[in-house]
Motif scaffolding. Structure first.
Motif, PDB file in Angstrom:
ATOM      1  N   LEU A  39      58.253  21.036  48.863  1.00  0.00           N
ATOM      2  CA  LEU A  39      58.761  22.282  49.759  1.00  0.00           C
ATOM      3  C   LEU A  39      58.824  23.367  49.898  1.00  0.00           C
ATOM      4  O   LEU A  39      59.649  23.467  48.249  1.00  0.00           O
ATOM      5  CB  LEU A  39      60.999  21.136  49.179  1.00  0.00           C
ATOM      6  CG  LEU A  39      61.623  21.847  49.946  1.00  0.00           C
ATOM      7  CD1 LEU A  39      61.455  21.572  51.254  1.00  0.00           C
ATOM      8  CD2 LEU A  39      63.604  21.877  49.449  1.00  0.00           C
ATOM      9  N   THR A  40      58.894  24.029  49.759  1.00  0.00           N
ATOM     10  CA  THR A  40      58.517  26.012  50.352  1.00  0.00           C
ATOM     11  C   THR A  40      58.752  26.573  51.261  1.00  0.00           C
ATOM     12  O   THR A  40      58.422  25.694  52.700  1.00  0.00           O
ATOM     13  CB  THR A  40      56.641  25.464  50.200  1.00  0.00           C
ATOM     14  OG1 THR A  40      56.236  25.412  51.129  1.00  0.00           O
ATOM     15  CG2 THR A  40      56.806  25.442  48.620  1.00  0.00           C
ATOM     16  N   ASP A  41      59.985  27.602  51.679  1.00  0.00           N
ATOM     17  CA  ASP A  41      60.299  28.484  53.182  1.00  0.00           C
ATOM     18  C   ASP A  41      60.718  27.458  53.963  1.00  0.00           C
ATOM     19  O   ASP A  41      60.201  27.804  55.396  1.00  0.00           O
ATOM     20  CB  ASP A  41      58.647  28.807  53.716  1.00  0.00           C
ATOM     21  CG  ASP A  41      57.762  30.289  52.660  1.00  0.00           C
ATOM     22  OD1 ASP A  41      58.640  30.895  51.556  1.00  0.00           O
ATOM     23  OD2 ASP A  41      56.580  29.841  52.412  1.00  0.00           O
ATOM     24  N   ALA A  42      61.881  26.727  53.318  1.00  0.00           N
ATOM     25  CA  ALA A  42      62.261  25.310  54.008  1.00  0.00           C
ATOM     26  C   ALA A  42      61.426  24.186  54.590  1.00  0.00           C
ATOM     27  O   ALA A  42      61.742  24.317  56.173  1.00  0.00           O
ATOM     28  CB  ALA A  42      63.478  26.489  55.263  1.00  0.00           C
ATOM     29  N   VAL A  43      59.801  24.187  54.332  1.00  0.00           N
ATOM     30  CA  VAL A  43      59.185  23.017  55.260  1.00  0.00           C
ATOM     31  C   VAL A  43      58.896  22.195  54.184  1.00  0.00           C
ATOM     32  O   VAL A  43      58.776  22.179  53.049  1.00  0.00           O
ATOM     33  CB  VAL A  43      57.788  24.097  55.374  1.00  0.00           C
ATOM     34  CG1 VAL A  43      56.774  22.687  55.780  1.00  0.00           C
ATOM     35  CG2 VAL A  43      58.840  24.622  56.586  1.00  0.00           C
ATOM     36  N   TYR A  44      59.394  20.515  54.178  1.00  0.00           N
ATOM     37  CA  TYR A  44      58.754  19.757  53.865  1.00  0.00           C
ATOM     38  C   TYR A  44      57.346  19.224  53.652  1.00  0.00           C
ATOM     39  O   TYR A  44      56.982  18.952  54.779  1.00  0.00           O
ATOM     40  CB  TYR A  44      59.845  18.810  54.063  1.00  0.00           C
ATOM     41  CG  TYR A  44      59.375  17.229  53.370  1.00  0.00           C
ATOM     42  CD1 TYR A  44      60.357  17.173  51.875  1.00  0.00           C
ATOM     43  CD2 TYR A  44      58.431  16.205  53.571  1.00  0.00           C
ATOM     44  CE1 TYR A  44      60.172  16.186  50.992  1.00  0.00           C
ATOM     45  CE2 TYR A  44      58.625  15.072  52.726  1.00  0.00           C
ATOM     46  CZ  TYR A  44      59.029  14.705  51.517  1.00  0.00           C
ATOM     47  OH  TYR A  44      59.433  14.291  50.804  1.00  0.00           O
ATOM     48  N   LYS A  45      56.358  19.806  52.792  1.00  0.00           N
ATOM     49  CA  LYS A  45      54.444  19.311  53.090  1.00  0.00           C
ATOM     50  C   LYS A  45      54.570  18.478  51.936  1.00  0.00           C
ATOM     51  O   LYS A  45      55.361  17.935  50.742  1.00  0.00           O
ATOM     52  CB  LYS A  45      54.083  20.439  52.770  1.00  0.00           C
ATOM     53  CG  LYS A  45      54.863  21.208  53.682  1.00  0.00           C
ATOM     54  CD  LYS A  45      53.390  22.528  52.984  1.00  0.00           C
ATOM     55  CE  LYS A  45      53.656  23.564  53.396  1.00  0.00           C
ATOM     56  NZ  LYS A  45      52.878  24.932  53.557  1.00  0.00           N
ATOM     57  N   VAL A  46      54.284  17.085  52.140  1.00  0.00           N
ATOM     58  CA  VAL A  46      53.739  16.060  51.919  1.00  0.00           C
ATOM     59  C   VAL A  46      52.093  15.706  52.365  1.00  0.00           C
ATOM     60  O   VAL A  46      51.367  15.672  53.501  1.00  0.00           O
ATOM     61  CB  VAL A  46      54.161  14.321  52.965  1.00  0.00           C
ATOM     62  CG1 VAL A  46      54.096  14.202  53.539  1.00  0.00           C
ATOM     63  CG2 VAL A  46      53.869  13.310  51.349  1.00  0.00           C
TER      64      VAL A  46
END
Length: 352
Positions: free
Chosen positions: A325-332
């Motif tokens: 979770l970086t810069d209000a972006v959820y990444k998977v």
């Protein structure tokens, strides 16, 4: 089981065949009238002691029936010298001088040999048994984890369809048909250990189409596929929970291409990637998302834990799951090597 039995049969038959062949060679080509008789006596005594002892080891000592084992062992020792009495010329000086040591040596040698062979077979059997139990446990756990997928997915999707029906949305019948198609895949087509990646992608696209009915903006998901997906197979239903999480952690209102999903085939790897904006809780400022840690599940959620457990069972040391979770972006991003090992045991259990 047949292969293991054949292997044990070869192990038993081969040395006896070699020994019998040596006796036949000595009789036919060497012309010795004394030594062949000794060979035959040793062979018959050895066969009797070896397999009689092997039998009582299997049926008594292995089952901890010590009294029955020792009683039968004494019987074997008393009857073992009979071949020597039948085949050896008792007037022969060599026999008169060495017969006791020959009988005792033969009995002791074949008793020890049968014990070592029985223990070796026990070791192989126990190893196969442990492996079988391990594979059965993995198989049972995979079935259990897979059974969790249907109610979890069905619970979420029926909630969406309920909303459409409640608001009398014209897209409700289409949603029911899409759900029927998805459930057909989950119940029937995904029973195989692996499925073509192209079929799995079609399933994801159907899911995206079903979820799209919730949004006013068109095509909220930017879904792209890269590489040769036709010749690649993976375990079914691995990506669906990761895709569900992108919706779960996104704001209620999404614009076109807000969520980005990629499936790429690169040499021996399959990479699933997803990006989505994070929904904020009311008590959090915009610069502090209301998602305290990567991969946080809703109460009662089983999706991510399910995926992680299945990956450990299906692709041990052949996968990497990165959630951030970086810069209000959820990444998977999930990377797997689709060359998975089969979990169906080819080794069968033998008798003890």
């Amino acid at each position: 089981m047949k292969k293991i039995n054949r292997l044990f049969t070869v192990v038993h038959v081969f040395p006896w065949t070699v020994y019998a062949g040596a006796i036949l060679w000595d009789i036919l080509y060497c012309g010795n009238t004394v030594v062949p008789n000794i060979y035959v006596a040793v062979l018959l005594t050895g066969l009797f002691v070896f397999y009689a002892h092997f039998f009582i080891l299997t049926n008594y000592l292995n089952k901890r029936k010590y009294k029955g084992y020792f009683v039968r062992l004494i019987s074997i020792l008393l009857t073992a010298p009979i071949p020597f009495l039948l085949f050896i010329d008792r007037d022969d000086p060599l026999y008169q001088r060495e017969w006791i040591s020959m009988v005792l040596g033969t009995m002791a040698g074949f008793l020890i040999l049968s014990f070592l062979v029985r223990m070796a077979q026990n070791l192989i059997i126990n190893t196969l048994q442990q492996e079988q139990f391990k594979k059965q446990a993995i198989s049972s756990e995979l079935i259990y984890l897979k059974s969790q997928i249907n109610p979890h997915f069905l619970f979420n999707t029926l909630n969406n369809i309920h909303t459409l029906v409640y608001t009398q949305a014209p897209s409700a019948p289409d949603a029911v048909m899409r759900l029927s198609s998805l459930m057909r895949y989950m119940i029937y087509e995904s029973n195989a250990a692996t499925v073509p990646l192209s079929i799995e992608i079609e399933y994801l696209q159907d899911f995206i189409g079903l979820q799209q009915l919730r949004y006013a903006a068109p095509d909220v998901v930017d879904f792209q596929v890269e590489g040769d997906i036709e010749n690649c197979k993976i375990a079914p239903l691995l990506f669906i929970h990761l895709l569900e999480n992108t919706y779960k952690h996104s704001p209620a209102k999404l614009e076109t291409c807000t969520i980005k999903v990629r499936v790429a085939v690169r040499e021996k790897e399959v990479v699933f990637s997803a990006w989505n904006p994070v929904a904020f809780k009311k008590d959090h400022a915009p610069d502090k998302p209301g998602l305290d840690e990567p991969g946080l599940e809703e109460p009662g959620g089983i999706g991510l834990a399910n995926v992680q457990k299945r990956l450990q069972l299906l692709y041990p040391d052949k996968h990497h799951l990165d959630i951030s979770l970086t810069d209000a972006v959820y990444k998977v991003q999930l990377t797997i090597n689709p060359e998975q090992k089969e979990h169906d045991s080819k080794a069968q259990l033998l008798y003890h």
